[in-house]
Design an enzyme around this catalytic site. Structure first.
Site, PDB file in Angstrom:
ATOM      1  N   LEU A   4       8.509  19.019   6.765  1.00 34.98           N
ATOM      2  CA  LEU A   4       9.748  18.937   6.108  1.00 34.98           C
ATOM      3  C   LEU A   4       9.615  18.584   4.821  1.00 34.98           C
ATOM      4  O   LEU A   4      10.502  19.011   3.758  1.00 34.98           O
ATOM      5  CB  LEU A   4      10.179  17.457   6.637  1.00 34.98           C
ATOM      6  CG  LEU A   4      10.659  17.528   7.967  1.00 34.98           C
ATOM      7  CD1 LEU A   4      10.869  15.908   8.544  1.00 34.98           C
ATOM      8  CD2 LEU A   4      11.908  18.196   8.436  1.00 34.98           C
ATOM      9  N   LYS A  60       0.833  -1.181  -0.018  1.00 32.95           N
ATOM     10  CA  LYS A  60      -0.046   0.092   0.135  1.00 32.95           C
ATOM     11  C   LYS A  60       0.828   1.268   0.035  1.00 32.95           C
ATOM     12  O   LYS A  60       0.666   2.035  -0.694  1.00 32.95           O
ATOM     13  CB  LYS A  60      -0.756   0.018   1.233  1.00 32.95           C
ATOM     14  CG  LYS A  60      -1.560   1.218   1.582  1.00 32.95           C
ATOM     15  CD  LYS A  60      -2.533   1.348   2.666  1.00 32.95           C
ATOM     16  CE  LYS A  60      -1.760   1.679   4.026  1.00 32.95           C
ATOM     17  NZ  LYS A  60      -1.341   2.944   4.169  1.00 32.95           N
ATOM     18  N   ASN A  61       1.870   1.228   0.801  1.00 39.10           N
ATOM     19  CA  ASN A  61       2.740   2.520   0.985  1.00 39.10           C
ATOM     20  C   ASN A  61       3.831   2.776  -0.187  1.00 39.10           C
ATOM     21  O   ASN A  61       4.284   3.799  -0.167  1.00 39.10           O
ATOM     22  CB  ASN A  61       3.386   2.408   2.357  1.00 39.10           C
ATOM     23  CG  ASN A  61       2.632   2.545   3.571  1.00 39.10           C
ATOM     24  OD1 ASN A  61       1.359   2.796   3.183  1.00 39.10           O
ATOM     25  ND2 ASN A  61       2.749   2.281   4.466  1.00 39.10           N
ATOM     26  N   CYS A 102      -4.063  12.579  12.760  1.00 39.05           N
ATOM     27  CA  CYS A 102      -4.615  11.640  12.884  1.00 39.05           C
ATOM     28  C   CYS A 102      -4.518  11.013  14.180  1.00 39.05           C
ATOM     29  O   CYS A 102      -4.016  11.159  15.066  1.00 39.05           O
ATOM     30  CB  CYS A 102      -4.501  10.536  11.756  1.00 39.05           C
ATOM     31  SG  CYS A 102      -2.845   9.769  11.879  1.00 39.05           S
ATOM     32  N   ILE A 148       8.522   6.727  16.649  1.00 43.76           N
ATOM     33  CA  ILE A 148       8.163   7.384  15.083  1.00 43.76           C
ATOM     34  C   ILE A 148       7.104   8.367  15.313  1.00 43.76           C
ATOM     35  O   ILE A 148       7.090   9.477  15.018  1.00 43.76           O
ATOM     36  CB  ILE A 148       8.005   6.516  14.210  1.00 43.76           C
ATOM     37  CG1 ILE A 148       9.263   5.689  14.138  1.00 43.76           C
ATOM     38  CG2 ILE A 148       7.705   7.234  12.772  1.00 43.76           C
ATOM     39  CD1 ILE A 148      10.663   6.217  13.431  1.00 43.76           C
ATOM     40  N   ARG A 206       1.208  14.824  12.525  1.00 40.71           N
ATOM     41  CA  ARG A 206       1.435  14.374  11.218  1.00 40.71           C
ATOM     42  C   ARG A 206       1.716  15.660  10.275  1.00 40.71           C
ATOM     43  O   ARG A 206       1.054  15.989   9.584  1.00 40.71           O
ATOM     44  CB  ARG A 206       0.118  13.725  10.479  1.00 40.71           C
ATOM     45  CG  ARG A 206      -0.150  12.411  11.234  1.00 40.71           C
ATOM     46  CD  ARG A 206       0.653  11.324  11.264  1.00 40.71           C
ATOM     47  NE  ARG A 206       1.254  10.530  10.200  1.00 40.71           N
ATOM     48  CZ  ARG A 206       0.669   9.692   9.553  1.00 40.71           C
ATOM     49  NH1 ARG A 206      -0.706   9.164   9.985  1.00 40.71           N
ATOM     50  NH2 ARG A 206       1.128   9.091   8.316  1.00 40.71           N
ATOM     51  N   PRO A 207       2.732  16.252  11.022  1.00 48.77           N
ATOM     52  CA  PRO A 207       3.010  17.480  10.376  1.00 48.77           C
ATOM     53  C   PRO A 207       3.590  17.329   8.869  1.00 48.77           C
ATOM     54  O   PRO A 207       3.981  16.409   8.414  1.00 48.77           O
ATOM     55  CB  PRO A 207       4.172  18.394  11.212  1.00 48.77           C
ATOM     56  CG  PRO A 207       4.742  16.977  11.904  1.00 48.77           C
ATOM     57  CD  PRO A 207       3.425  15.990  11.976  1.00 48.77           C
ATOM     58  N   ILE A 208       3.743  18.352   8.336  1.00 46.93           N
ATOM     59  CA  ILE A 208       4.430  18.369   6.788  1.00 46.93           C
ATOM     60  C   ILE A 208       5.515  19.331   6.650  1.00 46.93           C
ATOM     61  O   ILE A 208       6.083  19.787   5.428  1.00 46.93           O
ATOM     62  CB  ILE A 208       3.475  18.470   5.597  1.00 46.93           C
ATOM     63  CG1 ILE A 208       2.638  19.836   5.732  1.00 46.93           C
ATOM     64  CG2 ILE A 208       2.398  17.305   5.604  1.00 46.93           C
ATOM     65  CD1 ILE A 208       1.684  20.099   4.499  1.00 46.93           C
ATOM     66  N   ARG A 225      -4.424  10.788   4.846  1.00 44.92           N
ATOM     67  CA  ARG A 225      -3.302  11.643   5.021  1.00 44.92           C
ATOM     68  C   ARG A 225      -2.141  11.382   3.838  1.00 44.92           C
ATOM     69  O   ARG A 225      -1.494  12.093   3.465  1.00 44.92           O
ATOM     70  CB  ARG A 225      -2.612  11.317   6.237  1.00 44.92           C
ATOM     71  CG  ARG A 225      -1.840  12.445   6.866  1.00 44.92           C
ATOM     72  CD  ARG A 225      -0.963  11.954   7.950  1.00 44.92           C
ATOM     73  NE  ARG A 225       0.016  12.800   7.792  1.00 44.92           N
ATOM     74  CZ  ARG A 225       1.203  12.937   6.949  1.00 44.92           C
ATOM     75  NH1 ARG A 225       1.112  12.044   6.146  1.00 44.92           N
ATOM     76  NH2 ARG A 225       1.938  13.758   7.181  1.00 44.92           N
TER      77      ARG A 225
HETATM   78  C1  EPZ Z   1       4.391   6.676   5.969  1.00 41.64           C
HETATM   79  O1  EPZ Z   1       3.849   7.779   6.387  1.00 41.64           O
HETATM   80  C2  EPZ Z   1       3.578   5.542   5.871  1.00 41.64           C
HETATM   81  N1  EPZ Z   1       2.126   5.875   5.104  1.00 41.64           N
HETATM   82  C3  EPZ Z   1       2.868   5.256   7.429  1.00 41.64           C
HETATM   83  O2  EPZ Z   1       2.427   3.922   7.304  1.00 41.64           O
HETATM   84  C4  EPZ Z   1       4.450   4.959   7.978  1.00 41.64           C
HETATM   85  O3  EPZ Z   1       4.140   4.746   9.546  1.00 41.64           O
HETATM   86  C5  EPZ Z   1       5.262   6.028   8.148  1.00 41.64           C
HETATM   87  O4  EPZ Z   1       5.545   6.292   6.914  1.00 41.64           O
HETATM   88  C6  EPZ Z   1       6.560   5.828   8.897  1.00 41.64           C
HETATM   89  O5  EPZ Z   1       7.234   4.887   8.349  1.00 41.64           O
HETATM   90  C7  EPZ Z   1       2.323   5.938   3.833  1.00 41.64           C
HETATM   91  O6  EPZ Z   1       3.466   5.742   3.123  1.00 41.64           O
HETATM   92  C8  EPZ Z   1       1.163   6.080   3.028  1.00 41.64           C
HETATM   93  P1  EPZ Z   1       6.812  10.091   7.865  1.00 41.64           P
HETATM   94  P2  EPZ Z   1       4.459   9.317   6.547  1.00 41.64           P
HETATM   95  O7  EPZ Z   1       6.540  11.242   7.288  1.00 41.64           O
HETATM   96  O8  EPZ Z   1       5.285   9.380   5.340  1.00 41.64           O
HETATM   97  C9  EPZ Z   1       7.423  13.183  11.510  1.00 41.64           C
HETATM   98  C10 EPZ Z   1       0.174   2.697   7.784  1.00 41.64           C
HETATM   99  O9  EPZ Z   1      -0.028   2.392   8.785  1.00 41.64           O
HETATM  100  N2  EPZ Z   1       7.368  14.400  10.303  1.00 41.64           N
HETATM  101  O10 EPZ Z   1       7.975   9.182   7.410  1.00 41.64           O
HETATM  102  O11 EPZ Z   1       3.562  10.139   6.763  1.00 41.64           O
HETATM  103  C11 EPZ Z   1       6.137  12.703  11.627  1.00 41.64           C
HETATM  104  O12 EPZ Z   1       5.389  13.192  12.441  1.00 41.64           O
HETATM  105  C12 EPZ Z   1       0.902   4.164   7.799  1.00 41.64           C
HETATM  106  O13 EPZ Z   1       0.451   2.143   6.695  1.00 41.64           O
HETATM  107  C13 EPZ Z   1       7.458  15.674  10.666  1.00 41.64           C
HETATM  108  O14 EPZ Z   1       8.009  15.872  11.763  1.00 41.64           O
HETATM  109  O15 EPZ Z   1       5.318   9.269   7.605  1.00 41.64           O
HETATM  110  C14 EPZ Z   1       6.377  11.277  12.196  1.00 41.64           C
HETATM  111  O16 EPZ Z   1       6.751  11.446  13.464  1.00 41.64           O
HETATM  112  C15 EPZ Z   1       0.820   4.952   9.128  1.00 41.64           C
HETATM  113  N3  EPZ Z   1       7.533  16.381   9.605  1.00 41.64           N
HETATM  114  C16 EPZ Z   1       7.931  10.893  11.627  1.00 41.64           C
HETATM  115  O17 EPZ Z   1       8.112  12.114  10.986  1.00 41.64           O
HETATM  116  C17 EPZ Z   1       7.124  16.020   8.349  1.00 41.64           C
HETATM  117  O18 EPZ Z   1       7.075  17.160   7.395  1.00 41.64           O
HETATM  118  C18 EPZ Z   1       7.748   9.943  10.414  1.00 41.64           C
HETATM  119  O19 EPZ Z   1       6.704  10.398   9.411  1.00 41.64           O
HETATM  120  C19 EPZ Z   1       6.859  14.801   8.191  1.00 41.64           C
HETATM  121  C20 EPZ Z   1       7.081  13.749   8.925  1.00 41.64           C
END
Ligand code: EPZ
Length: 420
Positions: A124, A22-23, A115, A328, A120-122, A91
């Site tokens: 970065l 999925k991811n 969520c 995480i 879930r900030p963006i 998201r």
């Molecule tokens: C992806 O989410 C996956 N989803 C998540 O899977 C997975 O848990 C996550 O990566 C971590 O491996 C998809 O790929 C659709 P991140 P993503 O940005 O990319 C922080 C599932 O169950 N962060 O790697 O959104 C954030 O808050 C889902 O299949 C910032 O601080 O996750 C988190 O603590 C759940 N600033 C950490 O980084 C940002 O701009 C990891 O988030 C982005 C993220």
């Protein structure tokens, strides 16, 4: 609203075929926006999140066809705005922003919001877009990125919990059509990021280093259509491996990539689970006895956060103390209260859950909250004495293809009931 009714106590036996990841599928579907030519993605799982991403691409103007495990997308002409309602509901759709910026030099997407597992900030993602020359404005819940020219640049994408998976994918997609060279430091190394890079390269992008913390993208003028077969879902494979161990059965997992699962296999073996490799298959069964084991979730290739809840369920059966630490996401313990309803003894101490394992679980009605917490409750129900009803399993349908059907084929007594 559907629920699962599970009669526990049946050891799982037989074979299960792992579906596409999925991811990886979600960002790869978004990447089709980068070209005006048709793309074909194969090995796609039948998930509500995939259908939803299809709706978002259609809304943006692309032609989308989903037949069986094949998705065809033709984004001949597209508009650059992601609708609030659509993006808010999933998201993962934030990954349309990079392709829209790359193709149209502008993108307007609703801020995804948080969520149940965290804020879930963006930030970065946005830092990366700015490093490519985009001007950002945040207004009434939308973020707008616009650039006269996208110019390659250097950026550091490490954040509070390591890198960002979808942020790395977003920047790779935008940078593919930027002028010049982009270098991402502290890029996410997940296999799904590598799969996105492979698809982009098949479209004519010039990306190297995917899978390592430093990814280099040399921009090109335009990208062409491509065909791609998605990698298998390592999280689904881990979930079925843990289900086999929890039910005290023996399951052959087919179609998984064991090389994507080193941390999970290492922890399972430490916990007394036997994982045998026979060619591409993995045969998983509980060993003589389960042992308590400490787990900390980390960015890849550490133990995946998406397997934390399932591992906690297994540790409730292992005599002794297991400490599960989530590094995480800031609140990914929604499954703890539900597991205690099944008789587990778990205390939360900050980022850690202290599991006192060894007591048998007994069935009860429980509530699913997020995708992986729901999976943990289902596999706990397989091991619990009596009947467990897992409510709100629409969470599961987002990320697991035909989970009840696959479990029934392994002998589980699980039925989908309509609770409405
Ligand atoms: C992806 O989410 C996956 N989803 C998540 O899977 C997975 O848990 C996550 O990566 C971590 O491996 C998809 O790929 C659709 P991140 P993503 O940005 O990319 C922080 C599932 O169950 N962060 O790697 O959104 C954030 O808050 C889902 O299949 C910032 O601080 O996750 C988190 O603590 C759940 N600033 C950490 O980084 C940002 O701009 C990891 O988030 C982005 C993220």
């Amino acid at each position: 609203m559907d629920s699962f009714l599970i009669k526990g106590g049946v050891p799982l036996h037989g074979e299960v075929q792992i579906s596409g990841a999925k991811n990886a599928v979600l960002p790869i579907m978004a990447a089709t926006l980068l070209t005006a030519e048709p793309c074909v993605i194969r090995g796609v799982p039948n998930l509500s999140d995939v259908k939803f991403m299809g709706q978002i691409l259609t809304w943006l103007g692309a032609k989308v066809g989903i037949e069986g495990d094949t998705v065809r997308v033709h984004a001949k002409k597209i508009k650059g705005q992601g609708d609030y309602d659509l993006v808010r509901k999933m998201r993962g759709s934030i990954c349309i922003m990079g392709p829209l910026l790359g193709r149209l030099k502008k993108a307007r997407v609703s801020l995804p919001g948080g969520c149940v597992i965290g804020a879930r900030p963006i930030n970065l993602h946005l830092k990366g877009f700015e490093a490519l020359g985009a001007k950002l404005t945040i207004q009434s819940g939308y973020v707008e990125a616009e650039a006269k020219r996208l110019v390659g640049g250097a950026m550091f994408l490490g954040g509070r919990a390591g890198s960002t998976v979808l942020g790395t994918a977003n920047i790779m997609m935008a940078a593919s059509l930027a002028e010049g060279v982009t270098v991402i430091e502290s890029a996410a190394c997940e296999p799904e990021v590598v799969d996105v890079a492979n698809f982009l390269n098949a479209m004519g992008a010039k990306i190297s280093g995917a899978g390592s913390p430093t990814i280099t993208i040399t921009g090109v003028k335009e990208l062409h259509g491509a065909e791609h077969h998605v990698i298998p879902d390592r999280i689904e494979a881990a979930t079925f491996a843990i289900a086999a161990a929890m039910s005290n059965g023996e399951v052959t997992i087919k179609g998984a990539r064991a090389d994507h699962l080193h941390a999970v296999i290492d922890k399972l073996e430490e916990a007394g689970v036997v994982v045998e490799r026979r060619g591409a298959d993995m045969i998983v069964r509980r060993g003589k006895k389960l042992k308590s084991s400490d787990v900390t979730t980390l960015p890849y290739s550490g133990f995946p956060t998406d397997v934390q809840a399932q591992m906690m369920a297994l540790m409730t059966l292992a005599p002794g103390i297991s400490i599960i630490t989530e590094r995480i996401f800031e609140s990914r313990f929604m499954h703890v209260s539900e597991l205690t309803r099944l008789g587990a003894d778990i205390q939360i101490e900050g980022p850690s859950a202290i599991v006192k394992g060894g007591r048998p679980l007994s069935g009860a009605p429980v509530m699913a909250s997020d995708l992986r917490a729901s999976a943990a409750l289902v596999i706990a129900g397989l091991a619990a004495k009596g009947t467990t009803q897992v409510n709100r399993i629409y969470h599961l349908d987002r990320g697991y293809e035909n989970m009840d059907g696959k479990l029934r084929a392994l002998g589980a007594r699980i039925q989908r009931v309509d609770e409405s």
